[in-house]
Scaffold this motif. Sequence first.
Motif, short mmCIF file in Angstrom:
data_model
loop_
_atom_site.label_atom_id
_atom_site.label_comp_id
_atom_site.label_asym_id
_atom_site.label_seq_id
_atom_site.Cartn_x
_atom_site.Cartn_y
_atom_site.Cartn_z
N HIS A 223 43.26 10.08 115.84
CA HIS A 223 43.38 8.46 116.35
C HIS A 223 42.89 8.43 117.74
O HIS A 223 42.41 7.40 118.26
CB HIS A 223 44.76 8.04 116.15
N ALA A 224 43.35 9.60 118.64
CA ALA A 224 42.79 9.61 119.90
C ALA A 224 41.36 9.81 120.11
O ALA A 224 41.04 8.71 121.01
CB ALA A 224 43.67 10.62 120.62
N ALA A 227 39.93 6.25 119.44
CA ALA A 227 40.28 5.28 120.56
C ALA A 227 39.21 5.56 121.81
O ALA A 227 38.85 4.87 122.41
CB ALA A 227 41.58 5.45 121.02
N ARG A 228 39.14 6.94 122.00
CA ARG A 228 38.28 7.28 123.10
C ARG A 228 36.63 6.77 122.74
O ARG A 228 36.00 6.11 123.95
CB ARG A 228 38.28 8.50 123.35
N LEU A 260 45.53 0.62 116.16
CA LEU A 260 45.36 1.24 117.39
C LEU A 260 45.40 -0.01 118.31
O LEU A 260 46.01 0.16 119.65
CB LEU A 260 43.83 1.51 117.48
N HIS A 263 49.09 -0.85 119.13
CA HIS A 263 49.83 0.49 119.87
C HIS A 263 49.13 0.59 121.16
O HIS A 263 49.19 1.64 122.09
CB HIS A 263 49.86 1.90 119.26
N GLU A 264 48.26 -0.41 121.73
CA GLU A 264 47.41 -0.43 122.80
C GLU A 264 46.63 0.72 123.08
O GLU A 264 46.75 1.15 124.23
CB GLU A 264 48.61 -1.05 123.84
N LEU A 265 46.05 1.35 122.13
CA LEU A 265 45.31 2.51 122.32
C LEU A 265 43.80 2.10 122.59
O LEU A 265 43.13 2.69 123.19
CB LEU A 265 45.42 3.64 121.18
#
Length: 460
Positions: A223-224, A227-228, A260, A263-265
């Motif tokens: 997920h990170a 998001a990036r 995403l 969760h404000e990612l």
Amino acid sequence: MSGSPVLTFLGAAGTVTGSKFLLEYENHRTLIDCGMFQGEARWRRRNWDTFPIEPRTLGAVVLTHAHLDHCGYLPALVRQGFHGPVICSAATAQVAAIVLRDAAHLQMEDAVHAGTGGYSRHDPPLPLFDTEDAERAIKLFRPVPESGRADLPGGGAVTLHRAGHILGSTFAVVELGGRRLAVSGDLGRPDHPLLLPPEPLPGADAVVIESTYGNRLHQPLDHARLARLITSTVDRGGVVLIPAFAVDRTAVVLRELTELTRHELIPHLPVYVNSPMALAALSVYRTAISQKSAELRPEILGGDDPFDPGDLRLVHSVDESIRINNPGRPCIILSASGMATGGRVLYHLERLLPQAKNTILLPGFQVAGTRGRQLLDGARAVKIHGHYIPVRARIADLPEFSAHADADELVDWLSSTPEPPEAVYVVHGEDDARQALAERIDDELGWTAVTPRHLERVRL
């Protein structure tokens, strides 16, 4: 034809597409799946080959699910004289109708483009099938009752079991001539974010199993990293384009984007869905949620809309589609087709690929020979509508979004059967994937596993 039933591999033997498996016994013929060949030209040309048997002699077609490589040849088969029932789940009947209508539209559109662009070897260019053929095929759909079991014309029966791949997807167990054949179709993953996992494999004399990821294991979705990729594109002032399969994949990606965002990612962004087929498929998903379909995970059945990140914009008209080619601000665009073989996504790729600020995310398997695979393999330019388009945008692979079971999950599913089959036929995979899975089945389960050739015939 007497004796035991005979199985012939009319597709998906040596390639990932074109699933067609002919089962014959005495004077009865049943075709399990009826898919189009996709990808490299050598495979696509097979769609134009004379069908190996007279289509009028088929008693029925059984569809495991509604992806084009499993149902897309059906209008061509009807065009050649097939008129029997098409047995499938109720959700597959709904989704396959959407898929076939869209495929017919694209066939006709591509023929026009080829004619005006002068890049076809045929004069005049003709579609493989048209909208009339698709509508005739759709009228043949016969959804199975809730039990999942249906009689086959002339004898025998088929039972459809949940496969967890896309909405309506099943694997088929055919009983004919005192023998049982299980055909996996495409198997889903135990952790599909929307669907329950595949049901266990009942006992069968022989199993036909897909091997799309027969030599690979899925990693958990990062997920990170996703998001990036999105936030870095926004920081450059660019657009994120996601070529996504209209059926299931668009819904799954929207679910992830929704999580995403909540969760404000990632920042709140306009998210455009620009595919008429994806919009229709989303509507089927929402109906399934409202009716509390037994295929869906319980957590999907309640709460907020799982497909709306907050600024969801559904693109219906061609004019709207053209406007978002110049959105004027960072955004996310989901458009089909998922391997960039056709559809509205091609127009977005023409516009976005030449600009380094943009990102193209490829969520799932890309068949060899498709534009998606070319981009994944690092192509500096890709041909779209007869012109080469430079590739300067960032290309990112997201294989974790695949809805196919990986190698471990395929072996686990086979292991769920109460009794070993006499043979396992490994299909629907590139040669290295098929061979790797066959070797695992042999080594770990001690079963006979083979990789059949195109048009090979075997007795059950």
